[in-house]
Motif scaffolding. Structure first.
Motif, PDB file in Angstrom:
ATOM      1  N   LEU A  71      12.969  -7.177   7.368  1.00 36.89           N
ATOM      2  CA  LEU A  71      12.997  -8.113   6.254  1.00 36.89           C
ATOM      3  C   LEU A  71      13.616  -7.402   5.059  1.00 36.89           C
ATOM      4  CD1 LEU A  71       9.440  -9.733   6.483  1.00 36.89           C
ATOM      5  CD2 LEU A  71      11.613 -10.773   7.139  1.00 36.89           C
ATOM      6  N   ASP A  72      14.527  -8.087   4.392  1.00 38.34           N
ATOM      7  CA  ASP A  72      15.221  -7.498   3.243  1.00 38.34           C
ATOM      8  C   ASP A  72      14.359  -7.650   1.988  1.00 38.34           C
ATOM      9  OD1 ASP A  72      17.151  -6.297   1.731  1.00 38.34           O
ATOM     10  OD2 ASP A  72      18.409  -8.093   1.553  1.00 38.34           O
ATOM     11  N   SER A  74      12.477  -6.336  -1.362  1.00 35.86           N
ATOM     12  CA  SER A  74      12.716  -5.328  -2.399  1.00 35.86           C
ATOM     13  C   SER A  74      11.590  -5.376  -3.419  1.00 35.86           C
ATOM     14  CB  SER A  74      14.063  -5.558  -3.084  1.00 35.86           C
ATOM     15  OG  SER A  74      14.098  -6.834  -3.700  1.00 35.86           O
ATOM     16  N   GLY A  75      11.432  -4.292  -4.148  1.00 40.16           N
ATOM     17  CA  GLY A  75      10.394  -4.227  -5.159  1.00 40.16           C
ATOM     18  C   GLY A  75       9.063  -3.793  -4.579  1.00 40.16           C
ATOM     19  N   PRO A  76       7.995  -3.974  -5.335  1.00 38.90           N
ATOM     20  CA  PRO A  76       6.669  -3.559  -4.891  1.00 38.90           C
ATOM     21  C   PRO A  76       6.243  -4.324  -3.643  1.00 38.90           C
ATOM     22  CG  PRO A  76       6.681  -4.101  -7.237  1.00 38.90           C
ATOM     23  CD  PRO A  76       7.979  -4.573  -6.684  1.00 38.90           C
ATOM     24  N   PRO A  77       5.276  -3.788  -2.908  1.00 36.17           N
ATOM     25  CA  PRO A  77       4.746  -4.513  -1.740  1.00 36.17           C
ATOM     26  C   PRO A  77       4.196  -5.865  -2.144  1.00 36.17           C
ATOM     27  CG  PRO A  77       3.977  -2.244  -1.745  1.00 36.17           C
ATOM     28  CD  PRO A  77       4.636  -2.475  -3.077  1.00 36.17           C
ATOM     29  N   PRO A  78       4.229  -6.842  -1.257  1.00 38.70           N
ATOM     30  CA  PRO A  78       3.652  -8.154  -1.586  1.00 38.70           C
ATOM     31  C   PRO A  78       2.143  -8.042  -1.792  1.00 38.70           C
ATOM     32  CG  PRO A  78       4.294  -8.065   0.725  1.00 38.70           C
ATOM     33  CD  PRO A  78       4.822  -6.819   0.092  1.00 38.70           C
ATOM     34  N   ASP A  79       1.635  -8.857  -2.690  1.00 35.49           N
ATOM     35  CA  ASP A  79       0.187  -8.897  -2.899  1.00 35.49           C
ATOM     36  C   ASP A  79      -0.515  -9.501  -1.684  1.00 35.49           C
ATOM     37  OD1 ASP A  79      -0.223  -8.163  -5.970  1.00 35.49           O
ATOM     38  OD2 ASP A  79       1.579  -9.376  -5.761  1.00 35.49           O
ATOM     39  N   VAL A  80       0.144 -10.502  -1.101  1.00 37.83           N
ATOM     40  CA  VAL A  80      -0.381 -11.127   0.112  1.00 37.83           C
ATOM     41  C   VAL A  80       0.793 -11.364   1.058  1.00 37.83           C
ATOM     42  CG1 VAL A  80      -1.651 -13.072   1.101  1.00 37.83           C
ATOM     43  CG2 VAL A  80      -2.172 -12.316  -1.230  1.00 37.83           C
ATOM     44  N   LEU A  94       5.831  -6.189  11.550  1.00 34.73           N
ATOM     45  CA  LEU A  94       6.906  -6.436  10.594  1.00 34.73           C
ATOM     46  C   LEU A  94       6.339  -6.574   9.181  1.00 34.73           C
ATOM     47  CD1 LEU A  94       9.939  -7.082  10.084  1.00 34.73           C
ATOM     48  CD2 LEU A  94       9.361  -9.488  10.477  1.00 34.73           C
ATOM     49  N   LEU A  95       5.243  -7.297   9.036  1.00 35.36           N
ATOM     50  CA  LEU A  95       4.640  -7.491   7.722  1.00 35.36           C
ATOM     51  C   LEU A  95       3.851  -6.251   7.280  1.00 35.36           C
ATOM     52  CD1 LEU A  95       3.473 -11.202   8.067  1.00 35.36           C
ATOM     53  CD2 LEU A  95       5.398 -10.327   6.738  1.00 35.36           C
ATOM     54  N   GLN A  96       3.189  -5.587   8.205  1.00 34.36           N
ATOM     55  CA  GLN A  96       2.453  -4.375   7.854  1.00 34.36           C
ATOM     56  C   GLN A  96       3.374  -3.299   7.295  1.00 34.36           C
ATOM     57  OE1 GLN A  96       0.453  -3.690  11.622  1.00 34.36           O
ATOM     58  NE2 GLN A  96      -1.551  -4.087  10.695  1.00 34.36           N
ATOM     59  N   ALA A  97       4.622  -3.272   7.776  1.00 33.39           N
ATOM     60  CA  ALA A  97       5.569  -2.254   7.308  1.00 33.39           C
ATOM     61  C   ALA A  97       5.859  -2.372   5.817  1.00 33.39           C
ATOM     62  CB  ALA A  97       6.872  -2.357   8.105  1.00 33.39           C
ATOM     63  N   LEU A  98       5.607  -3.547   5.239  1.00 33.44           N
ATOM     64  CA  LEU A  98       5.836  -3.748   3.802  1.00 33.44           C
ATOM     65  C   LEU A  98       4.632  -3.324   2.968  1.00 33.44           C
ATOM     66  CD1 LEU A  98       7.555  -7.251   3.942  1.00 33.44           C
ATOM     67  CD2 LEU A  98       8.639  -4.998   3.931  1.00 33.44           C
ATOM     68  N   ARG A  99       3.552  -2.925   3.620  1.00 31.13           N
ATOM     69  CA  ARG A  99       2.333  -2.437   2.961  1.00 31.13           C
ATOM     70  C   ARG A  99       1.733  -3.475   1.988  1.00 31.13           C
ATOM     71  NH1 ARG A  99       3.377   1.198  -0.394  1.00 31.13           N
ATOM     72  NH2 ARG A  99       5.648   1.054  -0.379  1.00 31.13           N
TER      73      ARG A  99
END
Length: 318
Positions: A71-72, A74-80, A94-99
């Motif tokens: 997933l492209d 950018s910026g801080p990890p998503p809050d949710v 895939l989503l866990q990789a974004l922390r």
């Protein structure tokens, strides 16, 4: 612009996105101060906008119904982060990789660290994702699926829309049967139009030729705003289990949907007299390379009888 963000993964097709509208609207209500980012194919941006629940689309796709590799973001990890794509490790990872600070997903033995609800195979798609959110204390209503009426006028107001294509050969009712339905309806003085999505030009052309439809009644590869307007202004919609059927439900337009190999209990329209789902069963292989035997049990006569039983379309709101 808020710095709080909710990332929702649903990188699938038109029907999938429309079936996910109740969950998206629930997230919009549940996180009013967050930016709602939907990871989905770029071509669905107008659909996402029409839901009123998505602030931004993050282009994401993969062949078939696979999970995107990256997933492209950018910026801080998503809050949710919310997995509305699947129920297994590929979409979870895939989503866990974004922390993300929080991850909403179904439980799976391959990702035991996720304490989500269990996946139920025999559950309607709209209900499934609303139940997922309810587990995380986000109230969702599976009936909240209506789209606003398009501003674009219909190119064929009052017509019966036939859509012979579907995302898999197993869900494609034979084109000659659509042609038989079209010919019978035209014999009754009704206008019939044919639609098709990307890559379905030849299929629509075959239907038009066999039913002797004029060029003015053939709409292949319409952009979403025109397809939405066509469906919203239709007398009725006839299709297999595909995105156009969900669009008819979203616009409260009478529809006859032909099911097989997957039953309507999984993907069917909401219970209402204006929507008739034809299904003979048994459940079959959704990946088969030819029309499912259950689908082939549906006859043109059944479709014509169902159309006769449909109520008149609702009058558009002023």
């Amino acid at each position: 612009m808020t710095s709080l963000r909710v990332l929702v993964l649903r990188a699938l097709g038109l029907g999938d996105l429309l079936a996910g509208v109740p969950a998206l609207r629930a997230l919009r209500r549940g996180f009013p101060d967050h930016e709602i980012v939907l990871a989905a194919p770029a071509g669905l941006a107008p659909v996402a906008e029409a839901t009123g629940a998505v602030d931004r689309l993050l282009p994401a796709s993969a062949p078939g119904r696979a999970v995107p590799r990256t997933l492209d973001w950018s910026g801080p990890p998503p809050d949710v982060a919310v997995d509305l794509h699947g129920n297994g490790p590929p979409s979870h990872r895939l989503l866990q990789a974004l922390r993300p600070a929080r991850l909403f997903a179904f439980a799976h033995p391959g990702t035991p660290e996720i304490e989500g609800p269990p996946w139920h195979r025999d559950e309607h798609e709209r209900d499934r994702w609303c139940r997922l959110l309810a587990f995380y204390d986000v109230d969702a209503d599976p009936a909240d699926l209506r789209l606003p009426r398009p501003h674009t006028p219909s190119p064929a107001p009052g017509a019966v829309v036939l859509h012979p294509g579907a995302g898999a050969p197993a869900r494609c009712w034979p084109v000659e049967r659509y042609a038989a339905v079209a010919s019978a309806l035209r014999g009754r003085g009704l206008r019939v139009v044919a639609t098709g999505g990307a890559g379905e030009d030849d299929l629509v052309a075959r239907l038009a030729k066999e039913a002797r439809l004029p060029d003015t009644d053939v709409f292949s590869g319409l952009p979403f705003h025109r397809l939405s307007a066509l469906v919203a202004g239709a007398r009725a919609v006839v299709s297999g289990d595909t995105g156009v059927a969900h669009l008819a439900a979203a616009h409260a337009v009478p529809s006859v949907t032909l099911f097989g190999p997957v039953p309507p209990s999984h993907w069917g329209p909401p219970p209402h007299p204006r929507h008739i789902a034809l299904w003979h069963g048994p459940e079959g292989d959704p990946h088969a390379r030819r029309p499912d035997p259950a689908l082939l049990r549906i006859t043109p006569g059944e479709v014509l009888d169902a159309l006769h039983r449909l109520p008149a379309p609702e009058e558009p709101a002023p």
